[in-house]
Design a protein around this motif. Structure first.
Motif, PDB file in Angstrom:
ATOM      1  N   ARG A  19       0.846  -1.189   0.000  1.00 54.19           N
ATOM      2  CA  ARG A  19       0.000   0.000   0.000  1.00 54.19           C
ATOM      3  C   ARG A  19       0.880   1.237   0.000  1.00 54.19           C
ATOM      4  N   ALA A  20       0.434   2.291  -0.649  1.00 54.95           N
ATOM      5  CA  ALA A  20       1.168   3.552  -0.613  1.00 54.95           C
ATOM      6  C   ALA A  20       0.168   4.674  -0.801  1.00 54.95           C
ATOM      7  N   ASP A  21       0.017   5.482   0.223  1.00 57.18           N
ATOM      8  CA  ASP A  21      -1.056   6.481   0.211  1.00 57.18           C
ATOM      9  C   ASP A  21      -0.872   7.538  -0.863  1.00 57.18           C
ATOM     10  N   ASP A  22       0.370   8.002  -1.015  1.00 50.74           N
ATOM     11  CA  ASP A  22       0.552   9.178  -1.865  1.00 50.74           C
ATOM     12  C   ASP A  22       1.283   8.840  -3.162  1.00 50.74           C
ATOM     13  N   ALA A  23       1.225   7.551  -3.569  1.00 53.05           N
ATOM     14  CA  ALA A  23       1.948   7.181  -4.796  1.00 53.05           C
ATOM     15  C   ALA A  23       1.120   7.504  -6.032  1.00 53.05           C
ATOM     16  N   SER A  24       1.817   7.754  -7.124  1.00 52.29           N
ATOM     17  CA  SER A  24       1.126   7.970  -8.396  1.00 52.29           C
ATOM     18  C   SER A  24       1.875   7.230  -9.493  1.00 52.29           C
ATOM     19  N   THR A  25       1.295   7.174 -10.674  1.00 52.76           N
ATOM     20  CA  THR A  25       1.950   6.449 -11.769  1.00 52.76           C
ATOM     21  C   THR A  25       3.287   7.088 -12.137  1.00 52.76           C
ATOM     22  N   ALA A  26       3.484   8.341 -11.711  1.00 51.53           N
ATOM     23  CA  ALA A  26       4.778   8.979 -11.981  1.00 51.53           C
ATOM     24  C   ALA A  26       5.904   8.295 -11.196  1.00 51.53           C
ATOM     25  N   VAL A  46       7.187  -1.314 -10.389  1.00 50.17           N
ATOM     26  CA  VAL A  46       6.931  -1.676 -11.783  1.00 50.17           C
ATOM     27  C   VAL A  46       5.570  -1.143 -12.231  1.00 50.17           C
ATOM     28  N   GLU A  47       4.614  -1.137 -11.291  1.00 49.37           N
ATOM     29  CA  GLU A  47       3.289  -0.613 -11.625  1.00 49.37           C
ATOM     30  C   GLU A  47       2.721   0.073 -10.396  1.00 49.37           C
ATOM     31  N   VAL A  48       1.871   1.086 -10.634  1.00 47.59           N
ATOM     32  CA  VAL A  48       1.063   1.673  -9.560  1.00 47.59           C
ATOM     33  C   VAL A  48      -0.383   1.504 -10.010  1.00 47.59           C
ATOM     34  N   VAL A  49      -1.165   0.732  -9.257  1.00 50.76           N
ATOM     35  CA  VAL A  49      -2.528   0.404  -9.688  1.00 50.76           C
ATOM     36  C   VAL A  49      -3.533   0.771  -8.602  1.00 50.76           C
ATOM     37  N   ALA A  50      -4.776   0.927  -9.006  1.00 47.69           N
ATOM     38  CA  ALA A  50      -5.813   1.263  -8.033  1.00 47.69           C
ATOM     39  C   ALA A  50      -6.148   0.036  -7.202  1.00 47.69           C
ATOM     40  N   GLU A  51      -6.079  -1.109  -7.841  1.00 44.19           N
ATOM     41  CA  GLU A  51      -6.444  -2.327  -7.151  1.00 44.19           C
ATOM     42  C   GLU A  51      -5.460  -3.419  -7.524  1.00 44.19           C
ATOM     43  N   GLY A  52      -4.868  -4.089  -6.548  1.00 41.37           N
ATOM     44  CA  GLY A  52      -3.912  -5.139  -6.844  1.00 41.37           C
ATOM     45  C   GLY A  52      -4.588  -6.492  -6.877  1.00 41.37           C
ATOM     46  N   GLU A  53      -3.768  -7.536  -6.846  1.00 42.24           N
ATOM     47  CA  GLU A  53      -4.314  -8.892  -6.859  1.00 42.24           C
ATOM     48  C   GLU A  53      -4.705  -9.352  -5.461  1.00 42.24           C
ATOM     49  N   TRP A  54      -4.175  -8.668  -4.459  1.00 42.92           N
ATOM     50  CA  TRP A  54      -4.426  -9.076  -3.078  1.00 42.92           C
ATOM     51  C   TRP A  54      -5.396  -8.085  -2.443  1.00 42.92           C
TER      52      TRP A  54
END
Ligand code: ADP
Ligand code: ZN
Ligand code: ZN
Length: 660
Positions: A19-26, A46-54
């Motif tokens: 989890r990362a509160d303030d991360a963005s795709t940048a 490698v990726e920043v996504v709204a929803e992961g697999e877990w």
């Protein structure tokens, strides 16, 4: 809340989520500190996504994102994804192996600024030969992807072609990546490149660099500040934002193949990278690998040929065979070779005696009881080194003192059998007492510094006779060297390894190319008991093309690469039975049965079955279709990973193996 998908250096084929509160795709491509197990690790986002697999509530929060280096670019990940899929290596391992140590450490040492080297005096470039000009014009720097083989004998001016293409590329605002087999053997090239482009930042990347320097150079390449990167195979994964051209010099050289960890071919990855980035790639060699040659003949690569030596006065050396069957040799040296050396001594020229076996003798043996000095840990002999009186295993490094008597029967009369460079050096010293002899092999030259001093001594005319291994064969200009004598070539003629002739031919062409690079005409004498062997006929005629045609025909008939695609599963364990059992189980997996396009062979012990106390077995898989093999491998690999292996067994998959 955003989820980071992070690559970690672990042997697992998956990404790790945080989890990362303030991360963005940048933030993609930046390094991040993450909790792992009881500790922490540095990973790459490698990726920043709204929803992961877990489920989100099961994820740990990531630590701080590290912003001291520019994010790794998209094309870097594209290349790593290819390598991961093609070589069956976890993406995390591929991504992290590409970074310098300092960027992977939790507490990196403080960075120091390096001193910029003073640029050497610029040299005016020579006027191009017609062949060089044609080759250069054939490579369109701005024309997207293209692959060319630059096929030219030693001294034909391949390096000059590289330099002109580099110049065009720099003028267009691009970076260039120049890969060479072994950088500590090529300080001359580094100097030549810097001398040609004194205004340009040139950095090198190779394993002999100190960590701090390597990190500095890597950052300069990754930021785009260094426009020319000169590196060994590991440099192929260096991010370069303005990359416009990749050159692979001596593309046939086996050192482009990584032999542990991810077993990749930097040459092949270079071609893929060029295609991904839509830029040209140039592969250069006097003796191309048969894979590359087949690609050039088949039209997949452009073929650029330099037939003449660039320097008009320098002609190709005369290559002659010395039929040793009816001769009395002294320490392996035939009378014609000894005479030829004598003539060089009288003329004040240099000779090189090539024997690709270091040490004094390959084995010490007892004629009374048959004892031979064998390595306790390997299926190999201990090599006698008289210089420091040690018996040494060239495979695992095991060594001990030379016994005074046979350890089995007590016989005091034990003998060295066969011959290495030290023994040859000793005999040449007796036969030519007036000559200054210099031995060059991995025992006498251990560092780049020593290598530079050896080169200086050779150039300064401080040696009359050089005795050396393949270390001396590669790419050096010795203006006073006019004679090359080759000993011990026959042993590779009938080797079980079907790639041995290809390697022998390349090696002998290369060492022959040392003779007569300047005004003085060169002569090459190859001692053999098989003067009628076709390989030697091709050598005498400087006929790589004839040799390659013959080899390719044999390979096509036998169904070997490049007409088939291979991968090998290897297992090593304290007992051979455990290794073979594991391989047998892998071959019996449902994923491996009923294959139409992929042949799975029986497990066998490796040619060198025991190495450093481990028994090694292997299982070959083969297909006439690369896509079929590539479709098969990931499914099979996943099933092998799920197999229960004995705790002390280790295994790996290698795609496109060079040695079986
Ligand atoms: P290769 O890389 O094919 O072994 P090099 O590029 O090192 O060959 O060239 C061999 C020698 O010929 C070098 O001394 C180089 O300076 C010289 N040379 C290269 N091109 C030319 C040219 N067009 N005219 C004269 N000398 C040249
Ligand atoms: Zn004995
Ligand atoms: Zn050993």
């Amino acid at each position: 809340m955003p989820v980071l998908r992070v690559a970690l250096d672990l042997p697992l084929h998956r990404l790790f989520e945080y989890r990362a509160d303030d991360a963005s795709t940048a933030d993609v491509g930046l390094r991040v500190r993450v909790p792992f197990g009881r500790g922490e690790k540095i990973g790459v986002i490698v990726e920043v996504v709204a929803e992961g697999e877990w489920p989100l509530d099961q994820l740990k929060p990531a630590g701080p994102v590290l912003r001291d280096a520019a994010p790794l670019p998209a094309d870097f990940f594209e290349l790593c994804r290819f390598a991961s899929a093609y070589y069956q290596a976890p993406l995390g391992e591929v991504v992290l192996q590409a970074l310098p140590k300092g960027l992977k450490q939790l507490d990196p040492p403080a960075r120091r600024a390096g001193r910029a080297a003073k640029p050497p005096r610029p040299l005016p470039p020579p006027a191009l030969t017609a062949e060089q000009a044609t080759a250069i014009d054939a490579v369109d720097i701005e024309g997207g992807y293209s692959a060319h083989l630059l096929f030219g004998v030693t001294g034909s001016g391949k390096t000059e072609v590289y330099l002109r293409l580099v110049e065009r590329c720099l003028a267009a605002g691009h970076q260039v990546l120049l890969l060479v087999p072994e950088i500590n053997l090529t300080p001359q090239l580094e100097e030549r490149v810097s001398a040609r482009f004194p205004e340009t930042r040139v950095v090198s990347l190779h394993s002999e660099l100190a960590e701090a320097a390597r990190e500095r150079h890597w950052r300069a390449a990754a930021s785009g500040e260094a426009a020319i990167v000169l590196g060994t195979r590991l440099a192929i994964f260096t991010p370069m934002p303005r990359l416009g051209l990749i050159i692979v010099d001596e593309e046939h050289d086996a050192s482009f193949k990584q032999q542990d960890g991810m077993r990749y071919s930097a040459r092949d990855v270079a071609v893929v990278r060029a295609r991904q980035n839509a830029i040209p790639v140039l592969l250069g060699s006097a003796t191309p690998s048969l894979e590359t040659w087949a690609n050039a003949r088949g039209g997949r690569y452009g073929l650029l040929t330099l037939r003449e030596r660039a320097n008009r006065e320098a002609t190709l050396p005369a290559v002659d065979l010395v039929d040793t069957r009816k001769m009395v040799l002294r320490e392996g040296v035939s009378p014609p070779l000894a005479d030829a050396i004598r003539v060089r001594l009288e003329r004040g020229e240099q000779s090189l005696v090539f024997l690709n076996r270091r040490g004094y003798a390959p084995v010490l043996a007892c004629p009374a009881c048959g004892w031979v000095s064998r390595c306790k840990r390997c299926a190999a002999n201990l090599v006698l080194h008289l210089a420091d009186r040690r018996l040494r295993c060239h495979h695992c490094g095991f060594e001990h003192g030379v016994p005074r008597a046979c350890p089995t029967c007590g016989n005091q009369d034990i003998h060295p059998f066969g011959r290495g460079t030290q023994r040859l050096e000793a005999w040449l010293g007796e036969a030519f007492p007036e000559a200054r002899i210099l031995r060059v092999d991995r025992d006498s030259v251990k560092s780049r510094k020593q290598w530079e001093s050896v080169l200086e001594r050779i150039h300064g005319g401080e040696a009359d006779i050089l005795v050396g291994t393949q270390m001396l064969a590669k790419g050096h200009d010795f203006p006073k060297l006019t004679l090359v004598g080759v000993l011990g070539a026959d042993s590779a003629l009938f080797a079980a390894d079907w790639r041995a002739p290809e390697r022998l031919f390349a090696q002998l062409m290369q060492v022959a190319g040392r003779a007569g690079r300047a005004e003085l005409k060169g002569e090459v004498l190859i001692q053999t008991q098989y003067p009628d062997h076709p390989l030697f006929a091709s050598l005498v005629g400087h006929d790589y093309e004839g040799f390659a045609a013959g080899q390719l025909k044999e390979r096509e008939q036998a169904g070997f690469p490049p007409y088939a695609f291979q991968a090998v599963l290897r297992a090593e364990a304290p007992e051979m039975a455990a290794a073979i059992d594991f391989l047998t189980a892998a071959a019996a997996l449902p994923e491996a049965s009923g294959q139409n396009d992929v042949a799975i062979y029986d497990p066998v012990p490796m040619r060198m079955a025991r190495l450093a106390n481990l028994e090694r077995g292997q299982l070959l898989v083969e297909s006439y279709s690369r896509p079929a093999l590539q479709a098969f491998l990931p499914r099979w690999r996943a099933a092998i990973e799920a197999l229960k292996a004995p705790s002390r067994l280790r295994w790996h998959l290698e795609v496109d193996p060079l040695e079986l």
